[in-house]
Design an enzyme around this catalytic site. Structure first.
Site, mmCIF file in Angstrom:
data_model
loop_
_atom_site.group_PDB
_atom_site.id
_atom_site.type_symbol
_atom_site.label_atom_id
_atom_site.label_comp_id
_atom_site.label_asym_id
_atom_site.label_seq_id
_atom_site.Cartn_x
_atom_site.Cartn_y
_atom_site.Cartn_z
ATOM 1 N N ASP A 111 -30.269 5.729 41.849
ATOM 2 C CA ASP A 111 -31.231 6.629 42.505
ATOM 3 C C ASP A 111 -31.471 7.941 41.781
ATOM 4 O O ASP A 111 -32.354 8.722 42.166
ATOM 5 C CB ASP A 111 -30.808 6.892 43.961
ATOM 6 C CG ASP A 111 -29.400 7.491 44.087
ATOM 7 O OD1 ASP A 111 -28.933 8.173 43.149
ATOM 8 O OD2 ASP A 111 -28.770 7.270 45.145
ATOM 9 N N HIS A 126 -25.381 0.569 36.704
ATOM 10 C CA HIS A 126 -26.397 -0.394 37.150
ATOM 11 C C HIS A 126 -27.818 0.064 36.828
ATOM 12 O O HIS A 126 -28.763 -0.419 37.442
ATOM 13 C CB HIS A 126 -26.229 -0.662 38.655
ATOM 14 C CG HIS A 126 -24.929 -1.331 38.995
ATOM 15 N ND1 HIS A 126 -24.385 -1.332 40.258
ATOM 16 C CD2 HIS A 126 -24.065 -2.033 38.210
ATOM 17 C CE1 HIS A 126 -23.229 -2.001 40.241
ATOM 18 N NE2 HIS A 126 -23.009 -2.423 39.012
ATOM 19 N N GLY A 195 -17.552 6.511 48.298
ATOM 20 C CA GLY A 195 -18.741 5.891 48.882
ATOM 21 C C GLY A 195 -19.107 4.545 48.315
ATOM 22 O O GLY A 195 -20.295 4.233 48.178
ATOM 23 N N THR A 196 -18.094 3.756 48.002
ATOM 24 C CA THR A 196 -18.389 2.387 47.555
ATOM 25 C C THR A 196 -17.527 1.397 48.325
ATOM 26 O O THR A 196 -16.366 1.677 48.612
ATOM 27 C CB THR A 196 -18.180 2.214 46.025
ATOM 28 O OG1 THR A 196 -18.367 0.833 45.679
ATOM 29 C CG2 THR A 196 -16.815 2.668 45.553
ATOM 30 N N ALA A 239 -18.741 11.848 52.274
ATOM 31 C CA ALA A 239 -18.635 12.520 50.978
ATOM 32 C C ALA A 239 -19.207 13.939 51.021
ATOM 33 O O ALA A 239 -18.621 14.868 50.458
ATOM 34 C CB ALA A 239 -19.367 11.697 49.921
HETATM 35 C C1 BJW Z 1 -20.062 6.524 52.763
HETATM 36 C C2 BJW Z 1 -20.907 7.315 53.506
HETATM 37 C C3 BJW Z 1 -20.786 8.679 53.316
HETATM 38 C C4 BJW Z 1 -21.365 5.308 54.022
HETATM 39 N N1 BJW Z 1 -19.889 9.160 52.452
HETATM 40 N N2 BJW Z 1 -19.179 7.006 51.917
HETATM 41 C C5 BJW Z 1 -17.416 -13.825 42.687
HETATM 42 C C6 BJW Z 1 -16.291 -13.044 42.422
HETATM 43 C C7 BJW Z 1 -16.361 -11.934 41.585
HETATM 44 C C8 BJW Z 1 -17.567 -11.578 40.987
HETATM 45 C C9 BJW Z 1 -18.671 -12.339 41.245
HETATM 46 C C10 BJW Z 1 -18.596 -13.458 42.081
HETATM 47 N N3 BJW Z 1 -19.844 -13.994 42.155
HETATM 48 C C11 BJW Z 1 -20.691 -13.249 41.399
HETATM 49 C C12 BJW Z 1 -19.986 -12.256 40.841
HETATM 50 C C13 BJW Z 1 -20.486 -11.198 39.947
HETATM 51 C C14 BJW Z 1 -21.286 -10.156 40.698
HETATM 52 C C15 BJW Z 1 -20.448 -9.618 41.870
HETATM 53 O O1 BJW Z 1 -19.590 -8.777 41.727
HETATM 54 N N4 BJW Z 1 -20.716 -10.095 43.080
HETATM 55 C C16 BJW Z 1 -19.930 -9.703 44.263
HETATM 56 C C17 BJW Z 1 -20.867 -9.378 45.402
HETATM 57 C C18 BJW Z 1 -18.987 -10.832 44.578
HETATM 58 N N5 BJW Z 1 -21.538 -9.083 39.744
HETATM 59 C C19 BJW Z 1 -22.558 -9.145 38.897
HETATM 60 O O2 BJW Z 1 -23.379 -10.044 38.917
HETATM 61 C C20 BJW Z 1 -22.617 -8.040 37.860
HETATM 62 N N6 BJW Z 1 -22.737 -8.592 36.584
HETATM 63 C C21 BJW Z 1 -21.783 -9.352 36.052
HETATM 64 O O3 BJW Z 1 -20.723 -9.581 36.631
HETATM 65 O O4 BJW Z 1 -22.073 -9.825 34.805
HETATM 66 C C22 BJW Z 1 -21.279 -10.894 34.316
HETATM 67 C C23 BJW Z 1 -21.905 -12.174 34.839
HETATM 68 C C24 BJW Z 1 -23.047 -12.629 34.250
HETATM 69 C C25 BJW Z 1 -23.593 -13.817 34.702
HETATM 70 C C26 BJW Z 1 -23.030 -14.499 35.774
HETATM 71 C C27 BJW Z 1 -21.896 -13.992 36.396
HETATM 72 C C28 BJW Z 1 -21.317 -12.805 35.918
HETATM 73 C C29 BJW Z 1 -23.833 -7.171 38.091
HETATM 74 C C30 BJW Z 1 -23.758 -6.443 39.375
HETATM 75 C C31 BJW Z 1 -25.056 -5.688 39.602
HETATM 76 C C32 BJW Z 1 -25.108 -5.089 41.002
HETATM 77 N N7 BJW Z 1 -26.410 -4.690 41.262
HETATM 78 C C33 BJW Z 1 -26.708 -4.010 42.516
HETATM 79 C C34 BJW Z 1 -28.220 -3.866 42.612
HETATM 80 C C35 BJW Z 1 -28.755 -2.830 41.635
HETATM 81 C C36 BJW Z 1 -30.220 -2.847 41.554
HETATM 82 C C37 BJW Z 1 -30.853 -2.645 42.914
HETATM 83 O O5 BJW Z 1 -30.428 -1.742 43.660
HETATM 84 O O6 BJW Z 1 -31.775 -3.377 43.211
HETATM 85 O O7 BJW Z 1 -26.061 -2.746 42.548
HETATM 86 S S1 BJW Z 1 -26.037 -4.817 43.953
HETATM 87 C C38 BJW Z 1 -25.666 -3.360 44.845
HETATM 88 O O8 BJW Z 1 -24.241 -3.322 45.071
HETATM 89 C C39 BJW Z 1 -26.005 -2.207 43.897
HETATM 90 C C40 BJW Z 1 -24.794 -1.332 44.055
HETATM 91 O O9 BJW Z 1 -24.644 -0.482 42.934
HETATM 92 C C41 BJW Z 1 -23.678 -2.320 44.229
HETATM 93 C C42 BJW Z 1 -22.435 -1.753 44.836
HETATM 94 O O10 BJW Z 1 -22.643 -1.308 46.128
HETATM 95 P P1 BJW Z 1 -21.936 0.014 46.624
HETATM 96 O O11 BJW Z 1 -22.394 1.157 45.823
HETATM 97 O O12 BJW Z 1 -20.478 -0.206 46.703
HETATM 98 O O13 BJW Z 1 -22.573 0.197 48.056
HETATM 99 P P2 BJW Z 1 -22.200 -0.515 49.436
HETATM 100 O O14 BJW Z 1 -23.404 -0.435 50.283
HETATM 101 O O15 BJW Z 1 -21.589 -1.832 49.220
HETATM 102 O O16 BJW Z 1 -21.066 0.408 50.066
HETATM 103 C C43 BJW Z 1 -21.374 1.681 50.587
HETATM 104 C C44 BJW Z 1 -20.091 2.341 51.021
HETATM 105 O O17 BJW Z 1 -20.393 3.689 51.368
HETATM 106 C C45 BJW Z 1 -19.450 1.701 52.273
HETATM 107 O O18 BJW Z 1 -18.073 1.490 52.006
HETATM 108 C C46 BJW Z 1 -19.621 2.784 53.349
HETATM 109 O O19 BJW Z 1 -18.520 2.824 54.264
HETATM 110 C C47 BJW Z 1 -19.662 4.035 52.525
HETATM 111 N N8 BJW Z 1 -20.355 5.171 53.130
HETATM 112 N N9 BJW Z 1 -21.699 6.474 54.305
HETATM 113 C C48 BJW Z 1 -19.086 8.260 51.782
HETATM 114 N N10 BJW Z 1 -21.573 9.543 54.034
#
Ligand code: BJW
Ligand code: ZN
Length: 251
Positions: A111, A126, A195-196, A239
């Site tokens: 963002d 990302h 916040g993740t 946060a």
């Molecule tokens: C507060 C708050 C406040 C609220 N103060 N806090 C099985 C096992 C392991 C891995 C994999 C699997 N199957 C697939 C995978 C790989 C996959 C993955 O990890 N998947 C999991 C879901 C299982 N990863 C990938 O694909 C990555 N690439 C990769 O591994 O390459 C190698 C590969 C290649 C080919 C095939 C397989 C592997 C790439 C990951 C890219 C993630 N992209 C996104 C989208 C970005 C673009 C878009 O936005 O459109 O990134 S997904 C989305 O999740 C976004 C975020 O950056 C990411 C993480 O989310 P985040 O930031 O943690 O947010 P939330 O919403 O989950 O959490 C918010 C938190 O805030 C909560 O805890 C709240 O409590 C808290 N909160 N208010 C503080 N005020």
């Protein structure tokens, strides 16, 4: 010290004041108080749009089959982001940058709000929603029009079709960026996870690396997460309320 705190204690500030090499991993939660919806956590299991979950919308499969739809999803979110401002959590981290011998801010967020708050060095794991990448010549360029005029937008350099310069599920992270983040995690003496939900890899592996290499791990989140069991301390709070406390005058 209890591993779960509801506020920043003197002991925690002492740890902060004594740290030399600090790394921070942020996620969607740091932008929540600015009005950016998180992907997971809270009452909603997963952010959906037009009835589809983000795992489907922000995926390598969808950009390969329907790039226009991915641009529509991105365009919708850019429309929201354009109206939002960084919050006290982002501003606190911008100040932390000048406080330690070494400081690395690693974000999963696309963002741009850390930079808007004044953070100078941000490792964007990302990508960035305000950038595009040419599918023909691979140039990356600022693409800040909102709404987009042409779908897909065209490359400034060669006129080819462009895609959002963000990392979708199933795609590799930008070359070199994760390696720099890994280095920072391995060398930190204090590592913050803010916040993740810590479920998306490889980003979620960074606190594990830091901990294995001897860093103290501090989590800031209103909820317990997948990484809480490993944290030396979890500060259960928002946060924007917790982070500025580290900078308050000591009494
Ligand atoms: C507060 C708050 C406040 C609220 N103060 N806090 C099985 C096992 C392991 C891995 C994999 C699997 N199957 C697939 C995978 C790989 C996959 C993955 O990890 N998947 C999991 C879901 C299982 N990863 C990938 O694909 C990555 N690439 C990769 O591994 O390459 C190698 C590969 C290649 C080919 C095939 C397989 C592997 C790439 C990951 C890219 C993630 N992209 C996104 C989208 C970005 C673009 C878009 O936005 O459109 O990134 S997904 C989305 O999740 C976004 C975020 O950056 C990411 C993480 O989310 P985040 O930031 O943690 O947010 P939330 O919403 O989950 O959490 C918010 C938190 O805030 C909560 O805890 C709240 O409590 C808290 N909160 N208010 C503080 N005020
Ligand atoms: Zn091009």
């Amino acid at each position: 010290m209890s591993p779960v705190l509801s506020s920043v204690t003197d002991e925690l500030r002492f740890l902060f004041d004594g740290a030399r090499n600090v790394a921070v991993l942020t996620g969607a939660g740091i932008s929540a108080e600015s009005g950016v919806p998180t992907f997971r956590g809270g009452d909603t299991e997963m952010w959906t749009w037009r009835g589809r979950p983000i795992t489907e919308l922000s995926s390598a499969e969808l950009i390969a089959t329907d790039p226009k739809l991915v641009w529509e999803w991105v365009d919708y979110r850019r429309g929201l982001l354009a109206t939002l401002q960084p919050n006290p959590g982002h501003h606190a981290l911008a100040e932390w940058e000048h406080r330690f011998d070494a400081f690395t801010l690693i974000t999963q967020n696309i963002d741009d709000l850390h930079r808007a708050a004044g953070s100078l060095n941000v490792l964007e794991l990302h990508g960035n929603i305000w950038r595009a990448r040419c599918l023909r010549c691979a140039s990356t360029f600022d693409a800040r029009e909102s709404p987009i005029v042409e779908n897909p937008p065209r490359c400034f350099a060669c006129g080819g079709p462009a895609r959002p310069d963000v990392v979708l599920f199933g795609e590799l992270l930008p070359e070199g960026v994760f390696e720099r983040a890994e280095q920072a995690a391995a060398h930190a003496d204090l590592f913050f996870v803010i916040g993740t939900s810590a479920v998306v890899y490889p980003a979620a592996g960074l606190p594990i690396i830091a901990k294995q290499r001897g860093a103290k791990l501090i989590e800031v989140n209103p909820e317990m997460t997948d990484i809480s069991f490993m944290a030396d301390m979890t500060v259960l709070g928002k946060a924007g309320e917790v982070l500025p406390r580290f900078l308050e005058e000591r009494g």
